[in-house]
Scaffold this motif. Structure first.
Motif, PDB file in Angstrom:
ATOM      1  N   MET A   1      30.532  43.345  50.384  1.00 49.93           N
ATOM      2  CA  MET A   1      31.717  43.986  50.108  1.00 49.93           C
ATOM      3  C   MET A   1      32.738  44.636  51.315  1.00 49.93           C
ATOM      4  O   MET A   1      33.830  44.676  51.516  1.00 49.93           O
ATOM      5  CB  MET A   1      31.392  45.340  49.314  1.00 49.93           C
ATOM      6  CG  MET A   1      30.982  45.033  47.875  1.00 49.93           C
ATOM      7  SD  MET A   1      32.486  44.033  47.047  1.00 49.93           S
ATOM      8  CE  MET A   1      33.808  45.369  47.373  1.00 49.93           C
ATOM      9  N   VAL A   2      31.690  44.929  52.269  1.00 46.93           N
ATOM     10  CA  VAL A   2      32.349  45.304  53.575  1.00 46.93           C
ATOM     11  C   VAL A   2      32.881  44.251  54.296  1.00 46.93           C
ATOM     12  O   VAL A   2      34.385  44.257  54.710  1.00 46.93           O
ATOM     13  CB  VAL A   2      31.350  45.898  54.567  1.00 46.93           C
ATOM     14  CG1 VAL A   2      31.822  46.205  56.201  1.00 46.93           C
ATOM     15  CG2 VAL A   2      30.861  47.135  54.200  1.00 46.93           C
ATOM     16  N   MET A   3      32.586  43.242  54.441  1.00 42.30           N
ATOM     17  CA  MET A   3      33.316  41.837  55.070  1.00 42.30           C
ATOM     18  C   MET A   3      34.451  41.374  54.262  1.00 42.30           C
ATOM     19  O   MET A   3      35.474  41.075  54.484  1.00 42.30           O
ATOM     20  CB  MET A   3      32.430  40.753  55.221  1.00 42.30           C
ATOM     21  CG  MET A   3      31.182  40.991  56.168  1.00 42.30           C
ATOM     22  SD  MET A   3      31.870  41.500  57.770  1.00 42.30           S
ATOM     23  CE  MET A   3      32.803  40.211  58.392  1.00 42.30           C
ATOM     24  N   ILE A   4      34.302  41.386  52.752  1.00 46.97           N
ATOM     25  CA  ILE A   4      35.289  41.202  51.957  1.00 46.97           C
ATOM     26  C   ILE A   4      36.704  41.995  52.111  1.00 46.97           C
ATOM     27  O   ILE A   4      37.758  41.699  52.267  1.00 46.97           O
ATOM     28  CB  ILE A   4      35.102  41.334  50.440  1.00 46.97           C
ATOM     29  CG1 ILE A   4      34.021  39.881  49.878  1.00 46.97           C
ATOM     30  CG2 ILE A   4      36.107  41.394  49.423  1.00 46.97           C
ATOM     31  CD1 ILE A   4      33.508  40.137  48.646  1.00 46.97           C
ATOM     32  N   VAL A   5      36.522  43.272  52.178  1.00 49.25           N
ATOM     33  CA  VAL A   5      37.239  44.300  52.583  1.00 49.25           C
ATOM     34  C   VAL A   5      37.867  44.225  53.785  1.00 49.25           C
ATOM     35  O   VAL A   5      39.175  44.476  54.055  1.00 49.25           O
ATOM     36  CB  VAL A   5      37.032  45.572  52.309  1.00 49.25           C
ATOM     37  CG1 VAL A   5      37.908  46.968  52.762  1.00 49.25           C
ATOM     38  CG2 VAL A   5      36.439  46.082  50.971  1.00 49.25           C
ATOM     39  N   ALA A   6      37.135  43.862  54.936  1.00 50.70           N
ATOM     40  CA  ALA A   6      37.644  43.560  56.139  1.00 50.70           C
ATOM     41  C   ALA A   6      38.666  42.407  56.069  1.00 50.70           C
ATOM     42  O   ALA A   6      39.632  42.161  56.816  1.00 50.70           O
ATOM     43  CB  ALA A   6      36.352  43.035  57.170  1.00 50.70           C
ATOM     44  N   GLY A   7      38.469  41.238  55.480  1.00 55.74           N
ATOM     45  CA  GLY A   7      39.169  40.139  55.129  1.00 55.74           C
ATOM     46  C   GLY A   7      40.660  40.772  54.397  1.00 55.74           C
ATOM     47  O   GLY A   7      41.892  40.364  55.039  1.00 55.74           O
ATOM     48  N   VAL A   8      40.431  41.368  53.469  1.00 63.08           N
ATOM     49  CA  VAL A   8      41.835  41.912  52.834  1.00 63.08           C
ATOM     50  C   VAL A   8      42.753  42.963  53.883  1.00 63.08           C
ATOM     51  O   VAL A   8      43.839  42.651  53.962  1.00 63.08           O
ATOM     52  CB  VAL A   8      41.419  42.885  51.698  1.00 63.08           C
ATOM     53  CG1 VAL A   8      42.599  43.724  51.291  1.00 63.08           C
ATOM     54  CG2 VAL A   8      40.781  42.016  50.612  1.00 63.08           C
ATOM     55  N   LEU A   9      42.096  43.610  54.632  1.00 61.12           N
ATOM     56  CA  LEU A   9      42.529  44.587  55.574  1.00 61.12           C
ATOM     57  C   LEU A   9      43.230  43.750  56.777  1.00 61.12           C
ATOM     58  O   LEU A   9      44.362  44.101  57.326  1.00 61.12           O
ATOM     59  CB  LEU A   9      41.540  45.388  56.337  1.00 61.12           C
ATOM     60  CG  LEU A   9      41.296  46.689  55.266  1.00 61.12           C
ATOM     61  CD1 LEU A   9      40.059  47.601  55.899  1.00 61.12           C
ATOM     62  CD2 LEU A   9      42.342  47.458  54.766  1.00 61.12           C
TER      63      LEU A   9
END
Length: 267
Positions: A243-251
């Motif tokens: 989830m951290v990496m998915i959110v990082a991709g979004v950001l």
């Protein structure tokens, strides 16, 4: 910078640089690579979905008008189903490891001989050419959208190319030959970008539908290919990392889009 030059530069970013990054990943020890790749896949999911839902589809509706929204979303549906059929035919593969089912199926039938590698290169060339056309379509609508689209392409290409390198090496290709063949197939992204620039300008009314096809491609890759690989790791720590990496991709996509907007506004 001219629009044509932007398309050439960012199709290179989406294609060739992903090959170089994948080559560097292959130089890592197996243990470090096995840790880095799942994080890269999670990051790519966030980038792809953000570009599809926050960038491509809103721009498509804005360009075509709300009265065409039903047609655009039907295009997304048809696109997802079409990519499913293409993947079944091994023409549009999105494997991100050397032991994915498509690769395993290919290995069983081609016994890891060089024709298997040739089929991989051909499939990648087709896939990369279409990516180039879709990047060009995004640039023709809005340069900011083109930039984030090319970055999303690069994000999912890096882990895919690592898997492709692995299967080419197992098919009997040397490292240098595998690199050259993958580099050649990646250049088709630039060819697709040039073809899109020269042809799509004549049919600007269809550009929103090309954006819808691009969105369907990104959604299909993220949901049908990438997310299932994350379910192989089910413990809580892995889920938090994903989830951290998915959110990082979004950001990242959000930040790049905002930075490009401010840069153009300042210029």
């Amino acid at each position: 910078m001219s629009l044509l030059l932007l398309i050439v530069v960012f199709t290179l970013v989406g294609g060739v640089l992903s090959i170089l990054a994948a080559s560097l990943l292959l130089l890592l020890p197996e243990r470090q690579r096995s840790v880095a790749l799942p994080h890269g896949v999670s990051f790519a999911i966030g980038a792809l979905l953000c570009v599809a839902f926050w960038g491509l589809l809103p721009h498509a509706v804005e360009q075509a008008g709300l009265e065409h929204a039903h047609g655009l979303f039907m295009t997304v549906l048809v696109g997802i189903l079409s990519f499913f059929l293409l993947e079944k035919l091994l023409l549009w593969r999105h494997c991100h490891s050397h032991d994915c089912e498509a690769h395993t199926h290919m290995e069983e039938h081609l016994h890891l001989h060089q024709p298997a590698g040739t089929l991989i290169v051909l499939g990648d060339a087709i896939h990369n050419f279409v990516d180039g056309v879709l990047i060009a379509a995004a640039f023709l609508i809005d340069p900011e959208l083109g930039i984030v689209t090319s970055l999303a392409v690069a994000a999912h290409e890096i882990p895919q190319e690592v898997g492709d390198f692995a299967i080419l090496l197992q098919s009997g290709y040397g490292r240098r030959k595998a690199f050259i063949y993958n580099l050649m197939s990646s250049l088709s992204t630039v060819v697709g970008g040039l073809a899109g620039y020269m042809s799509l300008g004549e049919v600007r009314g269809l550009l929103p539908y090309f954006l819808a096809v691009a969105a369907s491609s990104f959604i299909y890759i993220a949901v049908a290919d990438l997310i299932p690989t994350l379910h192989k790791r089910t413990h809580a720590k892995a889920t938090v990392e994903q989830m951290v990496m998915i959110v990082a991709g979004v950001l990242l996509i959000y930040w790049v889009h905002g930075f490009a907007h401010r840069f153009e506004g300042g210029g």
